[in-house]
Write a protein that holds these residues in place. Structure first.
Motif, PDB file in Angstrom:
ATOM      1  N   LYS A  58     -69.094-141.413  42.950  1.00 51.74           N
ATOM      2  CA  LYS A  58     -69.160-142.695  43.650  1.00 51.74           C
ATOM      3  C   LYS A  58     -67.763-143.302  43.809  1.00 51.74           C
ATOM      4  N   GLU A  59     -66.932-143.142  42.770  1.00 47.78           N
ATOM      5  CA  GLU A  59     -65.555-143.643  42.847  1.00 47.78           C
ATOM      6  C   GLU A  59     -64.795-142.958  43.975  1.00 47.78           C
ATOM      7  N   SER A  60     -64.975-141.631  44.090  1.00 45.35           N
ATOM      8  CA  SER A  60     -64.292-140.895  45.156  1.00 45.35           C
ATOM      9  C   SER A  60     -64.754-141.374  46.524  1.00 45.35           C
ATOM     10  N   ARG A  61     -66.072-141.601  46.646  1.00 46.32           N
ATOM     11  CA  ARG A  61     -66.583-142.065  47.939  1.00 46.32           C
ATOM     12  C   ARG A  61     -66.035-143.448  48.287  1.00 46.32           C
ATOM     13  N   LEU A  62     -65.964-144.334  47.275  1.00 48.56           N
ATOM     14  CA  LEU A  62     -65.439-145.673  47.529  1.00 48.56           C
ATOM     15  C   LEU A  62     -63.974-145.620  47.954  1.00 48.56           C
ATOM     16  N   LEU A  63     -63.215-144.741  47.279  1.00 46.02           N
ATOM     17  CA  LEU A  63     -61.810-144.612  47.649  1.00 46.02           C
ATOM     18  C   LEU A  63     -61.663-144.086  49.079  1.00 46.02           C
ATOM     19  N   ILE A  92     -84.665-133.283   9.954  1.00 52.53           N
ATOM     20  CA  ILE A  92     -84.112-134.580  10.379  1.00 52.53           C
ATOM     21  C   ILE A  92     -82.704-134.403  10.934  1.00 52.53           C
ATOM     22  N   ALA A  93     -81.886-133.618  10.225  1.00 58.37           N
ATOM     23  CA  ALA A  93     -80.502-133.418  10.667  1.00 58.37           C
ATOM     24  C   ALA A  93     -80.463-132.690  12.014  1.00 58.37           C
ATOM     25  N   SER A  94     -81.353-131.695  12.197  1.00 53.57           N
ATOM     26  CA  SER A  94     -81.396-130.957  13.473  1.00 53.57           C
ATOM     27  C   SER A  94     -81.846-131.869  14.605  1.00 53.57           C
ATOM     28  N   PHE A  95     -82.834-132.737  14.319  1.00 55.77           N
ATOM     29  CA  PHE A  95     -83.299-133.664  15.354  1.00 55.77           C
ATOM     30  C   PHE A  95     -82.181-134.624  15.771  1.00 55.77           C
ATOM     31  N   GLU A  96     -81.451-135.160  14.776  1.00 58.38           N
ATOM     32  CA  GLU A  96     -80.353-136.075  15.085  1.00 58.38           C
ATOM     33  C   GLU A  96     -79.287-135.374  15.917  1.00 58.38           C
ATOM     34  N   GLN A  97     -79.013-134.112  15.579  1.00 56.86           N
ATOM     35  CA  GLN A  97     -78.005-133.361  16.336  1.00 56.86           C
ATOM     36  C   GLN A  97     -78.479-133.111  17.772  1.00 56.86           C
ATOM     37  N   SER A  98     -79.779-132.764  17.939  1.00 53.88           N
ATOM     38  CA  SER A  98     -80.327-132.557  19.286  1.00 53.88           C
ATOM     39  C   SER A  98     -80.278-133.849  20.094  1.00 53.88           C
ATOM     40  N   LYS A  99     -80.541-134.964  19.425  1.00 51.94           N
ATOM     41  CA  LYS A  99     -80.487-136.269  20.095  1.00 51.94           C
ATOM     42  C   LYS A  99     -79.075-136.551  20.597  1.00 51.94           C
ATOM     43  N   ARG A 100     -78.055-136.221  19.739  1.00 50.78           N
ATOM     44  CA  ARG A 100     -76.672-136.417  20.180  1.00 50.78           C
ATOM     45  C   ARG A 100     -76.357-135.539  21.387  1.00 50.78           C
ATOM     46  N   GLU A 101     -76.835-134.278  21.344  1.00 48.93           N
ATOM     47  CA  GLU A 101     -76.601-133.365  22.478  1.00 48.93           C
ATOM     48  C   GLU A 101     -77.190-133.944  23.766  1.00 48.93           C
ATOM     49  N   ALA A 102     -78.429-134.469  23.684  1.00 47.47           N
ATOM     50  CA  ALA A 102     -79.077-135.043  24.869  1.00 47.47           C
ATOM     51  C   ALA A 102     -78.309-136.263  25.376  1.00 47.47           C
ATOM     52  N   GLU A 103     -77.831-137.103  24.440  1.00 50.06           N
ATOM     53  CA  GLU A 103     -77.084-138.295  24.853  1.00 50.06           C
ATOM     54  C   GLU A 103     -75.764-137.915  25.510  1.00 50.06           C
ATOM     55  N   ILE A 104     -75.111-136.884  24.978  1.00 49.61           N
ATOM     56  CA  ILE A 104     -73.850-136.432  25.577  1.00 49.61           C
ATOM     57  C   ILE A 104     -74.095-135.888  26.979  1.00 49.61           C
ATOM     58  N   ALA A 105     -75.212-135.099  27.144  1.00 45.27           N
ATOM     59  CA  ALA A 105     -75.541-134.554  28.469  1.00 45.27           C
ATOM     60  C   ALA A 105     -75.833-135.676  29.459  1.00 45.27           C
ATOM     61  N   ALA A 106     -76.555-136.721  28.978  1.00 50.70           N
ATOM     62  CA  ALA A 106     -76.857-137.856  29.863  1.00 50.70           C
ATOM     63  C   ALA A 106     -75.581-138.591  30.261  1.00 50.70           C
ATOM     64  N   LEU A 107     -74.665-138.756  29.301  1.00 48.92           N
ATOM     65  CA  LEU A 107     -73.391-139.423  29.611  1.00 48.92           C
ATOM     66  C   LEU A 107     -72.557-138.587  30.577  1.00 48.92           C
ATOM     67  N   ASP A 108     -72.613-137.246  30.419  1.00 50.33           N
ATOM     68  CA  ASP A 108     -71.909-136.373  31.370  1.00 50.33           C
ATOM     69  C   ASP A 108     -72.449-136.566  32.778  1.00 50.33           C
ATOM     70  N   GLY A 109     -73.790-136.677  32.885  1.00 49.38           N
ATOM     71  CA  GLY A 109     -74.392-136.898  34.197  1.00 49.38           C
ATOM     72  C   GLY A 109     -73.960-138.233  34.784  1.00 49.38           C
ATOM     73  N   ARG A 110     -73.989-139.282  33.951  1.00 50.40           N
ATOM     74  CA  ARG A 110     -73.563-140.607  34.432  1.00 50.40           C
ATOM     75  C   ARG A 110     -72.102-140.588  34.847  1.00 50.40           C
ATOM     76  N   LEU A 111     -71.271-139.872  34.063  1.00 46.61           N
ATOM     77  CA  LEU A 111     -69.846-139.800  34.372  1.00 46.61           C
ATOM     78  C   LEU A 111     -69.609-139.086  35.701  1.00 46.61           C
ATOM     79  N   GLU A 112     -70.363-138.004  35.919  1.00 47.34           N
ATOM     80  CA  GLU A 112     -70.207-137.258  37.172  1.00 47.34           C
ATOM     81  C   GLU A 112     -70.622-138.110  38.368  1.00 47.34           C
ATOM     82  N   VAL A 113     -71.763-138.810  38.218  1.00 49.27           N
ATOM     83  CA  VAL A 113     -72.228-139.673  39.313  1.00 49.27           C
ATOM     84  C   VAL A 113     -71.215-140.782  39.583  1.00 49.27           C
ATOM     85  N   ALA A 114     -70.701-141.402  38.505  1.00 47.69           N
ATOM     86  CA  ALA A 114     -69.760-142.516  38.675  1.00 47.69           C
ATOM     87  C   ALA A 114     -68.466-142.047  39.329  1.00 47.69           C
ATOM     88  N   ARG A 115     -67.963-140.884  38.926  1.00 47.62           N
ATOM     89  CA  ARG A 115     -66.721-140.388  39.517  1.00 47.62           C
ATOM     90  C   ARG A 115     -66.920-139.980  40.974  1.00 47.62           C
TER      91      ARG A 115
END
Length: 659
Positions: free
Chosen positions: A464-469, A439-462
């Motif tokens: 897009k921000e550069s393009r808008l600027l 259970i603990a390993s699954f929760e940790q893997s889930k956090r890793e996946a969520e962090i990777a997804a947020l990194d992807g969203r952050l990269e896309v958003a930044r």
């Protein structure tokens, strides 16, 4: 382009595999003549040729409104051994002065679905690129949209003489012959670009988009920071849980947990070993019940055997001495021996006595057993049985020892197996610890996946921000660029339209001349049509008669309209400048004798360097056939065999050999 061979395999009415040679024998005889009754497979030949060349784009007469797969499915010969068919075309084409040999094979298999396979061979070598991109490659030989100029049904061409329907044919031919379809496509693409960029002239709401995007970036950063903290604190928890699980695994091993898990296997092995030992002991008893006990007096049996052999040897010596004595006495009594000198006679007798003494000496000694042959055989058999029993007993005793050792080991292991009550609590603790780690390993893997997804969203958003600027800075410059692009595009479209009209106007006159000359060559009444013009804008065909007044199609007979249609196809084909074969199905349908004679003498021999005619026995016969014969290089008869249910290609036009 010269067609050399057409091969049909279970296609349409053509059962089996049949190959037709199409190569003209010489330039003076370009006509390849096919004769067949209605329903005998003439149109099928034309369809096969077009299908092999153009595939789904082929305008096959037998296809009608059918989809491509349905047409292929229906084209398989109804008596085919396997649900498959194929068409193959071999031809030659000259490119930059070099003649190349091409072979196209289109085959398909019919099942729940239709599976088609198409292969192209150039100069006897498989051409992978041409096979995969044949729809583009074939345009270099004969574009699919102008194929009706060269492959057509004589009975259906009359529609082209309809002055209302002719513009579509002429427009298609002119655009393909002059490459104007590319010009029209370019103009259409430019118009699409203009429409898209006109919408870009409206100023975008960059400031609002930028503010919303920055709020989204801050929210993503906050979520990522929270997850990173949770991941860091969870690392220690996971490590502690894993160490606890490892400690319980070690205790489980020390307290016999593995043996407890293997108890069933150990008990099964012990049962097998016990049954094996019982079987070995039973076999030992069976061996002991035989001749094995005599092994205790094996020395005595050996002495008996040896003494029996000695006595047997002595008996044979005694018998031999008696036989020799009788034989020698008879020998010495012979007259020939008795008449010998006394000295010689004495020497012979002395020699014979010596030999008899030798055998009598062998017979000396005691013989107290006096065993007969059967008794000696019985003793020898018993000795052999004793030896075999001893060997078998040794093997069984060795196996029994091994089994006894195995049984002792298994009983020792089973004695060390803890009871279920002894390990039940430990098993529960161990399972709980392992589940906690999972259970603990699954929760940790889930956090890793969520962090990777947020990194992807952050990269896309930044990004897009550069393009808008950047877009804010470029907005004014882009507006100016768009205006310039629209102005240039409109000027280019205007230039293309002017170019298209100029090219058409220049070439339409040449096409008019070719069509008019072709009609004059075919028509019986040369004064019927005195002028022929094509409108370069609408491509409408206009005729003038001998009275210099407009001539409508209704004022022409059916035969004259058909000749006009053929003249249009011939003239457009000549204007194309492409040396392509001509294939004509039902070439003389609906024509009277005089119009037929004009086509036979003035069109067929000159239509192309290779002309394939698909005729019935009623169309081309008698004097028409005789007039065409000097131009015929090859002729075939398409005979439908009712018994076999298939069309068979035979030499000769309705069994008449072509010259």
């Amino acid at each position: 382009m010269i067609l050399d061979e057409l091969t049909l395999h279970d296609f349409g009415t053509y059962g089996g595999r049949q190959t037709i040679v199409l190569t003209p024998e010489d330039a003076e005889r370009p006509v390849i003549l096919f004769g067949g009754l209605n329903g005998g497979g003439k149109t099928t030949l034309l369809d096969a040729l077009q299908l092999c060349l153009f595939g789904n784009m082929a305008q096959c007469a037998g296809r009608g409104d059918l989809g491509y797969d349905a047409y292929l499915r229906r084209s398989v010969h109804r008596k085919a051994v396997q649900p498959e068919a194929a068409v193959e075309v071999c031809f030659r084409h000259t490119v930059d002065g070099e003649e190349q040999r091409w072979r196209l094979t289109r085959s398909w298999t019919v099942g729940d679905t239709v599976k088609e396979r198409f292969q192209v061979f150039r100069n006897d070598t498989f051409d992978k690129v041409a096979s995969e991109h044949w729809s583009t490659q074939v345009e270099e030989f004969i574009p699919a949209r102008i194929a009706p100029l060269f492959f057509f049904d004589g009975e259906k061409v009359e529609k082209y003489a309809d002055l209302d329907a002719a513009p579509a044919l002429i427009k298609t031919a002119v655009q393909n012959l002059l490459g104007l379809d590319i010009v029209e496509r370019l103009g259409s693409d430019l118009l699409t670009i203009e429409r898209r960029h006109k919408g870009d002239l409206a100023p975008p709401a960059h400031s609002m988009q930028l503010e919303a995007l920055r709020q989204e970036i801050q929210a993503v950063i906050a979520d990522r920071t929270r997850l990173v903290r949770e991941r860091a604190s969870a690392v220690n928890d996971v490590d502690q849980l894993r160490r606890r699980a490892e400690e319980l695994d070690h205790r489980y091993e020390v307290e016999g947990g593995s043996l407890f898990e293997d108890r069933g296997r150990l008990e099964a092995e012990l049962s097998v070993a016990l049954r094996g030992k019982e079987a070995v002991e039973r076999s030992l008893r069976e061996v002991a019940a035989g001749a094995l006990p005599l092994a205790m007096v094996s020395d005595l049996m050996l002495e008996i055997t040896q003494q029996a052999a000695i006595e047997d040897e002595r008996a044979r010596g005694e018998q031999t001495a008696a036989i020799l004595a009788a034989e020698y006495e008879d020998l010495l009594g012979l007259k020939a021996i008795a008449s010998l000198p006394a000295r010689v006679h004495k020497e012979i007798g002395k020699h014979l006595d010596t030999r008899i003494r030798v055998f009598r000496q062998k017979a000396e000694g005691p013989r107290y057993l006096n065993l007969d042959q059967q008794t000696r055989g019985t003793i020898e058999s018993i000795a052999i049985g004793v030896a075999e029993g001893q060997a078998q007993a040794r093997d069984l005793l060795s196996h029994d020892t091994q089994l006894a050792t195995t049984i002792a080991q298994l009983r020792g292991l089973l004695a060390a197996v803890p009871t279920h009550d002894a390990v039940a609590e430990l098993i529960a603790e161990r399972d709980a610890a392992q589940e906690a780690v999972r259970i603990a390993s699954f929760e940790q893997s889930k956090r890793e996946a969520e962090i990777a997804a947020l990194d992807g969203r952050l990269e896309v958003a930044r990004t897009k921000e550069s393009r808008l600027l950047e877009s804010v800075a470029r907005q004014q410059f882009e507006q100016e660029d768009i205006v310039r692009l629209l102005n240039h595009s409109q000027r280019v479209r205007s230039t293309l339209d002017t170019f298209r009209k100029a090219v058409i106007a220049r070439h339409v006159a040449r096409i008019e001349q070719f069509v008019f000359e072709s009609f004059q060559q075919l028509a019986r009444k040369t004064s019927l049509v005195t002028a022929l013009t094509i409108n370069p804008d609408s491509f409408e065909l206009a005729l003038r008669g001998s009275d210099d007044k407009p001539l409508t199609a209704e004022r022409m007979s059916a035969g004259e309209r058909q000749l006009l249609a053929i003249a249009m196809l011939w003239g457009l084909a000549r204007a194309s400048g492409r040396p392509l074969p001509m294939v004509i199905d039902t070439p003389l349908g609906r024509l009277d004798s005089e119009h037929r004679a004009r086509l036979v003498s003035r069109y067929f021999p000159w239509a192309s360097h290779q002309v394939m005619l698909l005729s019935t026995d009623k169309e081309l016969s008698g004097s028409d056939y005789e007039h065409l014969l000097p131009a015929v290089g090859r002729s075939y008869h398409l005979r439908y065999d009712e018994r076999e249910g298939r069309t068979i290609v035979e030499q000769g036009y309705f069994h008449r050999e072509a010259a």
